[in-house]
Design an enzyme around this catalytic site. Structure first.
Site, mmCIF file in Angstrom:
data_model
loop_
_atom_site.group_PDB
_atom_site.id
_atom_site.type_symbol
_atom_site.label_atom_id
_atom_site.label_comp_id
_atom_site.label_asym_id
_atom_site.label_seq_id
_atom_site.Cartn_x
_atom_site.Cartn_y
_atom_site.Cartn_z
ATOM 1 N N TYR A 143 44.465 40.120 50.136
ATOM 2 C CA TYR A 143 43.122 40.696 50.161
ATOM 3 C C TYR A 143 42.362 40.199 51.384
ATOM 4 C CZ TYR A 143 41.565 36.097 48.861
ATOM 5 O OH TYR A 143 41.325 34.745 48.897
ATOM 6 N N GLU A 158 33.587 31.293 48.398
ATOM 7 C CA GLU A 158 33.133 32.390 47.524
ATOM 8 C C GLU A 158 34.133 32.686 46.405
ATOM 9 O OE1 GLU A 158 32.358 35.861 49.862
ATOM 10 O OE2 GLU A 158 32.850 37.219 48.222
ATOM 11 N N ARG A 215 33.079 35.002 58.186
ATOM 12 C CA ARG A 215 34.018 34.766 57.087
ATOM 13 C C ARG A 215 35.417 34.864 57.674
ATOM 14 N NH1 ARG A 215 35.330 38.616 51.780
ATOM 15 N NH2 ARG A 215 37.146 39.337 52.916
ATOM 16 N N GLU A 269 29.476 38.796 43.113
ATOM 17 C CA GLU A 269 29.509 40.195 43.565
ATOM 18 C C GLU A 269 29.862 41.148 42.425
ATOM 19 O OE1 GLU A 269 32.427 39.774 46.796
ATOM 20 O OE2 GLU A 269 33.851 40.900 45.601
ATOM 21 N N HIS A 274 33.289 39.711 59.108
ATOM 22 C CA HIS A 274 34.628 39.394 58.603
ATOM 23 C C HIS A 274 35.620 39.249 59.750
ATOM 24 C CE1 HIS A 274 34.458 41.111 54.264
ATOM 25 N NE2 HIS A 274 33.303 40.588 54.607
ATOM 26 N N HIS A 323 38.347 35.099 46.230
ATOM 27 C CA HIS A 323 38.523 36.350 45.482
ATOM 28 C C HIS A 323 39.027 36.165 44.055
ATOM 29 C CE1 HIS A 323 38.520 40.738 45.611
ATOM 30 N NE2 HIS A 323 37.908 40.601 46.767
ATOM 31 N N HIS A 360 26.457 40.605 48.444
ATOM 32 C CA HIS A 360 27.660 41.361 48.766
ATOM 33 C C HIS A 360 27.280 42.505 49.708
ATOM 34 C CE1 HIS A 360 31.154 43.813 46.754
ATOM 35 N NE2 HIS A 360 31.554 43.241 47.870
ATOM 36 N N TRP A 416 42.325 40.348 40.746
ATOM 37 C CA TRP A 416 42.173 40.831 42.123
ATOM 38 C C TRP A 416 40.757 40.615 42.557
ATOM 39 C CZ3 TRP A 416 39.968 43.827 45.917
ATOM 40 C CH2 TRP A 416 40.698 43.885 47.114
ATOM 41 N N GLU A 429 25.994 39.658 53.757
ATOM 42 C CA GLU A 429 27.305 40.090 54.247
ATOM 43 C C GLU A 429 27.155 41.413 54.991
ATOM 44 O OE1 GLU A 429 30.148 40.845 51.099
ATOM 45 O OE2 GLU A 429 31.839 40.907 52.507
ATOM 46 N N ASP A 457 36.465 33.512 51.236
ATOM 47 C CA ASP A 457 36.446 34.172 49.924
ATOM 48 C C ASP A 457 37.780 33.930 49.213
ATOM 49 O OD1 ASP A 457 36.128 35.853 47.777
ATOM 50 O OD2 ASP A 457 35.624 37.644 48.957
ATOM 51 N N ARG A 512 25.451 36.178 44.713
ATOM 52 C CA ARG A 512 25.915 37.342 45.486
ATOM 53 C C ARG A 512 25.668 38.695 44.809
ATOM 54 N NH1 ARG A 512 28.706 37.757 49.527
ATOM 55 N NH2 ARG A 512 30.424 39.090 48.873
HETATM 56 C C1 CS2 Z 1 34.982 41.259 48.991
HETATM 57 C C2 CS2 Z 1 34.963 42.764 48.824
HETATM 58 O O1 CS2 Z 1 33.244 41.560 50.549
HETATM 59 C C3 CS2 Z 1 33.757 40.786 49.753
HETATM 60 O O2 CS2 Z 1 33.385 39.654 49.578
HETATM 61 O O3 CS2 Z 1 35.148 40.507 47.857
HETATM 62 O O4 CS2 Z 1 35.773 43.285 49.834
HETATM 63 C C4 CS2 Z 1 35.437 43.304 47.470
HETATM 64 O O5 CS2 Z 1 36.796 43.129 47.302
HETATM 65 C C5 CS2 Z 1 35.120 44.764 47.346
HETATM 66 O O6 CS2 Z 1 33.813 45.013 47.756
HETATM 67 C C6 CS2 Z 1 35.353 45.228 45.925
HETATM 68 O O7 CS2 Z 1 34.736 46.415 45.645
HETATM 69 MG MG MG Z 2 34.032 38.713 47.858
#
Ligand code: CS2
Ligand code: MG
Length: 402
Positions: free
Chosen positions: A159, A236, A147, A262, A122, A212, A312, A402, A339, A210, A283
């Site tokens: 986020y 994503e 990412r 995820e 990340h 999200h 994930h 979220w 990831e 992502d 994922r």
């Molecule tokens: C995110 C996560 O890693 C990812 O792709 O979407 O940080 C996610 O928000 C958290 O794992 C939620 O529990």
């Molecule tokens: Mg994610």
């Protein structure tokens, strides 16, 4: 051979984790991850009250039968709490079987399809410049896939972006914080971020992003199209996928590869997405989708439709889940990418593990079971602390995804 005792261990070495330890009458034990971010105690209560008492005395080698017993036998199927609890038991039973066979779990699944697993890290920044710097840092650390997330001018918090450069942990101590969201600002800003990153590094490292679950299908289609010149490995969670058909619209408009899942907890959550080839990467994780036994079914189904895995691997999936994911990925013929969001040093101490990062890949040695341990005395020093993911609201106050 019998299951003699099962313990649930809740610990917070920086963030909360739930772990099950399944002990047998022959001294062999296995570990499973049962962490469900922000709902940790619901899973530990479900295990303690409704799962563990039913398993004492059963043969831990009957992994499939125990899975069916917990899924079919409960009458109430699916759902994140149930499927995380089943996953934890399932992981622990595979760990036991591996230890009994004196083999890693990947050998039991069918052996290695590859020597190492491509991972993505990340890179995030409060603005474009910080994000580009973070990409450079990841390249220097050896990452081949990155990412990229950035703060959006006009939004106080986004986020995927930490309070300071470097470490990012999505859950925060206390009750859920509220964060503002504005899709128009984000859509204006994101293609520009990727233009700057590609200008800075060229086209060699894979780039991922992502969304999200923040976009509607048509907004996601627009973003996918706008990102095409930057050749993403994937976009994503472009839109929430309760309505699996929503991805059809995105797919019709863009060739940017799509990843989702995820938050899925069973094969039924992705049946149409995979069956109709509406996504490229699935994922779902071992901890949230019923363990190795169920995720293997998802992966096999995905393989039939040229969909690859991209599990994930955020900080809320414990090293026990990561160890299971590495075993699984070494086997899965249609593995795509994993990831990797590194845990803090204390978490690594509580859960000593065999897998490790080497030059952009995850590797593990030929050790029995999953190749992960728990230091129970150390775990006991860090009891549960209430923590939640934030919630998002639009500028007019409406709740958003979220
Ligand atoms: C995110 C996560 O890693 C990812 O792709 O979407 O940080 C996610 O928000 C958290 O794992 C939620 O529990
Ligand atoms: Mg994610």
């Amino acid at each position: 051979m019998k299951i003699e005792r099962i313990q649930t261990i809740v610990t917070c070495p920086g963030r909360n984790f739930v772990t099950v330890k399944v002990m047998t009458d022959q001294g062999v034990y296995g570990l499973g991850d049962a962490t469900l971010n922000g709902r940790e105690l619901a899973v530990s209560a479900y295990l303690d009250a409704h799962v563990i008492p039913c398993l004492i005395g059963r043969d831990p080698r009957c992994i499939e039968d125990i899975w069916q017993y917990l899924y079919r036998g409960a009458y109430w199927r699916r759902g994140p709490v149930t499927m995380t609890a089943i996953a934890a038991i399932d992981m622990a039973l595979w760990d036991i079987l591996g230890k009994l066979a004196n083999m890693p779990v990947y050998q039991l699944l069918g052996g290695k399809s590859r020597q190492r697993l491509l991972v993505y890290g990340h890179a995030n920044g409060r603005d474009h410049e910080e994000a580009v710097d973070a990409v450079h840092r990841h390249i220097a650390e050896g990452f081949k896939a990155i990412r990229v997330q950035s703060g959006v001018p006009g939004l106080s918090k986004v986020y995927g972006v930490g309070k300071q450069p470097g470490h990012y942990e999505p859950a925060e101590k206390g009750l859920p914080p509220e964060e503002p969201w504005d899709t128009a600002l984000y859509l204006r800003h994101t293609p520009e971020l990727f233009r700057k990153v590609r200008d800075a590094i060229g086209f060699e490292p894979h780039l991922l992003h992502d969304a999200h679950h923040r976009l509607t299908p048509i907004e996601a289609a627009r973003l996918g199209k706008a990102l095409e010149p930057f050749s993403l490995f994937w976009l994503e969670d472009a839109t929430p996928a309760e309505d699996q058909d929503a991805f059809r619209l995105i797919r019709q408009h863009t060739t940017t590869p799509l990843a989702v899942g995820e938050v899925f907890n069973s094969i039924w959550d992705c049946k149409d997405l995979i069956g109709n080839q509406l996504i490229d990467f699935i994922r779902t994780t071992i901890v949230h989708a019923g363990g190795i036994t169920h995720v293997r079914r998802i992966a096999d189904f995905a393989a039939m439709h040229q969909v690859r895995t991209g599990f994930h691997g955020a900080t809320d999936l414990s090293p026990v889940c990561m160890a299971a994911a590495v075993n699984f990925g070494l086997w899965a013929p249609n593995f795509g990418i994993q990831e990797l969001m590194p845990h803090n040093a204390l978490t690594d101490e509580v859960f000593p593990h065999n897998y490790r990062f080497e030059d952009g890949y995850l590797v593990m040695d030929e050790v029995p079971g999953l190749g992960v341990e728990i230091d129970e005395a150390l775990a006991a020093r860090y009891p549960y602390e209430r923590a939640y993911l934030p919630v998002a609201r639009l500028r007019d106050g409406s709740m958003w995804n979220w």
